[in-house]
Design an enzyme around this catalytic site. Structure first.
Site, PDB file in Angstrom:
ATOM      1  N   LYS A  22       0.854  -1.184   0.000  1.00 42.19           N
ATOM      2  CA  LYS A  22       0.000   0.000   0.000  1.00 42.19           C
ATOM      3  C   LYS A  22       0.883   1.224   0.000  1.00 42.19           C
ATOM      4  O   LYS A  22       2.019   1.183   0.499  1.00 42.19           O
ATOM      5  CB  LYS A  22      -0.889   0.029   1.248  1.00 42.19           C
TER       6      LYS A  22
HETATM    7  P1  NAD Z   1     -12.894   7.778  -2.744  1.00 36.75           P
HETATM    8  O1  NAD Z   1     -11.882   8.788  -2.338  1.00 36.75           O
HETATM    9  O2  NAD Z   1     -13.265   7.650  -4.169  1.00 36.75           O
HETATM   10  O3  NAD Z   1     -14.262   8.010  -1.907  1.00 36.75           O
HETATM   11  C1  NAD Z   1     -14.302   8.073  -0.519  1.00 36.75           C
HETATM   12  C2  NAD Z   1     -15.706   8.481  -0.098  1.00 36.75           C
HETATM   13  O4  NAD Z   1     -15.821   8.372   1.323  1.00 36.75           O
HETATM   14  C3  NAD Z   1     -16.055   9.931  -0.434  1.00 36.75           C
HETATM   15  O5  NAD Z   1     -17.426  10.009  -0.818  1.00 36.75           O
HETATM   16  C4  NAD Z   1     -15.852  10.661   0.896  1.00 36.75           C
HETATM   17  O6  NAD Z   1     -16.630  11.857   0.986  1.00 36.75           O
HETATM   18  C5  NAD Z   1     -16.341   9.602   1.843  1.00 36.75           C
HETATM   19  N1  NAD Z   1     -15.889   9.736   3.224  1.00 36.75           N
HETATM   20  C6  NAD Z   1     -14.659   9.992   3.703  1.00 36.75           C
HETATM   21  N2  NAD Z   1     -14.675  10.039   5.036  1.00 36.75           N
HETATM   22  C7  NAD Z   1     -15.945   9.799   5.414  1.00 36.75           C
HETATM   23  C8  NAD Z   1     -16.609   9.707   6.656  1.00 36.75           C
HETATM   24  N3  NAD Z   1     -15.953   9.865   7.806  1.00 36.75           N
HETATM   25  N4  NAD Z   1     -17.947   9.427   6.669  1.00 36.75           N
HETATM   26  C9  NAD Z   1     -18.624   9.263   5.518  1.00 36.75           C
HETATM   27  N5  NAD Z   1     -18.045   9.333   4.323  1.00 36.75           N
HETATM   28  C10 NAD Z   1     -16.733   9.609   4.267  1.00 36.75           C
HETATM   29  O7  NAD Z   1     -12.352   6.369  -2.176  1.00 36.75           O
HETATM   30  P2  NAD Z   1     -12.759   4.898  -2.663  1.00 36.75           P
HETATM   31  O8  NAD Z   1     -11.783   4.453  -3.685  1.00 36.75           O
HETATM   32  O9  NAD Z   1     -14.231   4.836  -2.928  1.00 36.75           O
HETATM   33  O10 NAD Z   1     -12.414   4.059  -1.339  1.00 36.75           O
HETATM   34  C11 NAD Z   1     -13.333   3.919  -0.260  1.00 36.75           C
HETATM   35  C12 NAD Z   1     -12.907   2.735   0.588  1.00 36.75           C
HETATM   36  O11 NAD Z   1     -12.896   1.547  -0.214  1.00 36.75           O
HETATM   37  C13 NAD Z   1     -11.501   2.826   1.177  1.00 36.75           C
HETATM   38  O12 NAD Z   1     -11.492   2.162   2.424  1.00 36.75           O
HETATM   39  C14 NAD Z   1     -10.652   2.050   0.184  1.00 36.75           C
HETATM   40  O13 NAD Z   1      -9.445   1.570   0.746  1.00 36.75           O
HETATM   41  C15 NAD Z   1     -11.624   0.922  -0.140  1.00 36.75           C
HETATM   42  N6  NAD Z   1     -11.356   0.210  -1.383  1.00 36.75           N
HETATM   43  C16 NAD Z   1     -11.286   0.879  -2.577  1.00 36.75           C
HETATM   44  C17 NAD Z   1     -11.057   0.169  -3.741  1.00 36.75           C
HETATM   45  C18 NAD Z   1     -11.057   0.836  -5.087  1.00 36.75           C
HETATM   46  O14 NAD Z   1     -10.988   0.107  -6.105  1.00 36.75           O
HETATM   47  N7  NAD Z   1     -11.147   2.147  -5.183  1.00 36.75           N
HETATM   48  C19 NAD Z   1     -10.864  -1.215  -3.699  1.00 36.75           C
HETATM   49  C20 NAD Z   1     -10.948  -1.873  -2.463  1.00 36.75           C
HETATM   50  C21 NAD Z   1     -11.210  -1.139  -1.317  1.00 36.75           C
END
Ligand code: NAD
Length: 426
Positions: free
Chosen positions: A116
């Site tokens: 990561k």
């Molecule tokens: P992103 O930056 O695209 O979106 C994050 C979202 O979470 C935004 O809408 C933000 O406003 C919201 N957010 C942040 N803090 C918050 C809070 N305290 N309460 C409510 N909403 C909040 O990120 P993403 O890629 O969608 O990732 C989200 C999660 O999924 C992370 O934990 C990431 O590690 C995990 N993840 C992502 C992927 C991927 O392919 N992008 C794959 C596996 C896991």
């Protein structure tokens, strides 16, 4: 080198995601009967690098940012894991996320270890040109450690396909030739895979619908809430709605909205694209974001950040099924409370693995220079993630443990077997 089993010096959160990852690993290695040496090998990151990123701001000033890349394990193949841009990034968080990547790749049987990366930055306060300079300098600093056979970054919180295009270009310029396989989650025009942008959410929904059915709940007409409306949350909400699930509330970091009749997710996406937040969406009521996690619904999808379900609120969670779109949203203390309350928690390393599955497909396609159709990608994704769902639920039944324990045991055992077959050098 700090072993992941010892409290790290720069821990800023108590207890935080590293504590959660360590607790989950300790439980698995205890069940598997591993000795302390093997446990330490699994608990300790193989490599960690911290870099400074001097940035010329658009106003002419210079600011120095801090970035990390942690490669937790290579026993089963090159390391793989996202790159996060967030003001909350610290080394312990990156260590935890790298360890979870190792288990996720092993559980889904993709031939990778875990890694990561993160830069401590709030991307909302930087221009596109500044973010490009940050990405290129960070990539340049970590470039001796990454590559298609070493470590392959992908998007995570605060980064996207454009970030991956800059990363791939910077690495390629340094190598003197184009290296498509150095990153996944790239734009389709640069060797990205069809279906990658929505893959994590597709996986969340495949597993979410299977989990609802396992509890005797018919998805069509079931109710759901989603925390986070970014790359994972927005498509999870859309695909749930397409499956007939009534998505009654959604939150992001600015606030939350609700409509018991079901939100119009496509209209909400247009609103978020225009304004940057779910707040102010006219066709729904504004609600306290905390109520989203505690809503009386069939399905809760946390798709934002770590540690949002903890000992302080787990007792108030009423969702029958929780499917972890985010990494590490549930602390071990909350896990115990949710288990006692008969809530079904589908763990992150299974639930959100759709992204790494299609990242693996993207890397395979890049290495072969042969591109698959979207239908092919989606069919293979569904097969892989539903196979993993069946293995984990069967294993949980056999061991009589929660799904997270079963999934972690399966994954840790695969990594340990690979390590033992290779032997310890020298
Ligand atoms: P992103 O930056 O695209 O979106 C994050 C979202 O979470 C935004 O809408 C933000 O406003 C919201 N957010 C942040 N803090 C918050 C809070 N305290 N309460 C409510 N909403 C909040 O990120 P993403 O890629 O969608 O990732 C989200 C999660 O999924 C992370 O934990 C990431 O590690 C995990 N993840 C992502 C992927 C991927 O392919 N992008 C794959 C596996 C896991």
């Amino acid at each position: 080198m700090t072993t992941l089993d010892q409290p790290a010096e720069n821990s800023t959160r108590a207890p935080g995601p590293l504590h959660d990852a360590q607790t989950q690993l300790r439980e698995a290695t205890t069940i598997l009967g591993y000795d302390d040496g093997l446990h330490q090998m699994l608990a300790t990151p193989r490599r960690e690098v911290t870099v400074s990123i001097p940035l010329h701001r658009d106003d002419g000033s210079v600011e120095v940012l801090i970035g990390h890349r942690v490669q937790h394990n290579f026993s089963r193949g090159p390391a793989k894991g996202g790159l996060r841009y967030s003001p909350a990034v610290d080394l312990d968080e990156v260590r935890a996320l790298a360890m979870w990547m190792t288990w996720k790749c092993a559980l889904l049987d993709v031939p990778y270890g875990g890694a990561k990366g993160g830069v401590r930055i709030d991307p909302r306060h930087y221009s596109r040109a500044e973010l490009e300079r940050v990405t290129r300098r960070y990539t340049s600093e970590i470039s001796p450690l990454i590559g298609p056979e070493r470590d392959i970054p992908a998007p995570d919180i605060g980064t996207d396909e454009t970030t991956m295009a800059w990363l791939m270009d910077t690495y390629s310029v340094q190598q003197g030739h184009t290296v498509l396989g150095v990153a996944t989650g790239k734009p389709i025009s640069l060797g990205g895979s069809r279906g990658r942008a929505t893959a994590t959410s597709r996986g969340v929904v495949h597993v979410g619908l299977a989990a609802l059915r396992s509890r005797g709940i018919t998805p069509d007409g079931a109710t759901a809430v989603v925390q986070g409306f970014g790359k994972v949350g927005r498509y999870a909400a859309r695909f749930l709605a397409e499956a007939g699930v009534r998505v009654v509330a959604i939150s992001d970091q600015y606030g939350a909205i609700a409509d018991t009749a079901g939100l119009d997710v496509v209209a909400l996406e247009a609103h978020v694209d225009a304004t940057g937040s779910v707040v102010g969406f006219k066709a729904a009521a504004a609600v306290d974001p905390a109520t989203v996690l505690e809503a009386d619904v069939d399905l809760l999808v946390p798709a934002a950040v770590e540690g949002v379900l903890h000992a302080g609120n787990a007792g108030r969670v009423r969702a029958r099924v929780i499917v972890e779109g985010a990494n590490g949203p549930t602390t071990p203390e909350a896990d115990v409370m949710l288990q006692q309350a008969d809530r079904l928690v589908v763990p992150d390393i299974l639930a959100n693995a759709g992204g790494v599955i299609v990242s693996y497909f993207e890397w395979v396609q890049a290495n072969q220079a042969y591109w698959w159709s979207e239908a092919e990608v989606e069919a293979r994704l569904a097969d892989r993630i539903l196979d993993a769902w069946h293995s984990v639920t069967d294993h949980a039944r056999r061991l009589d443990v929660p799904l997270r324990t079963a999934a972690t045991c399966l994954a840790v055992e695969r990594v340990a077997q690979a390590h033992q077959m290779r032997g310890l050098y020298p």
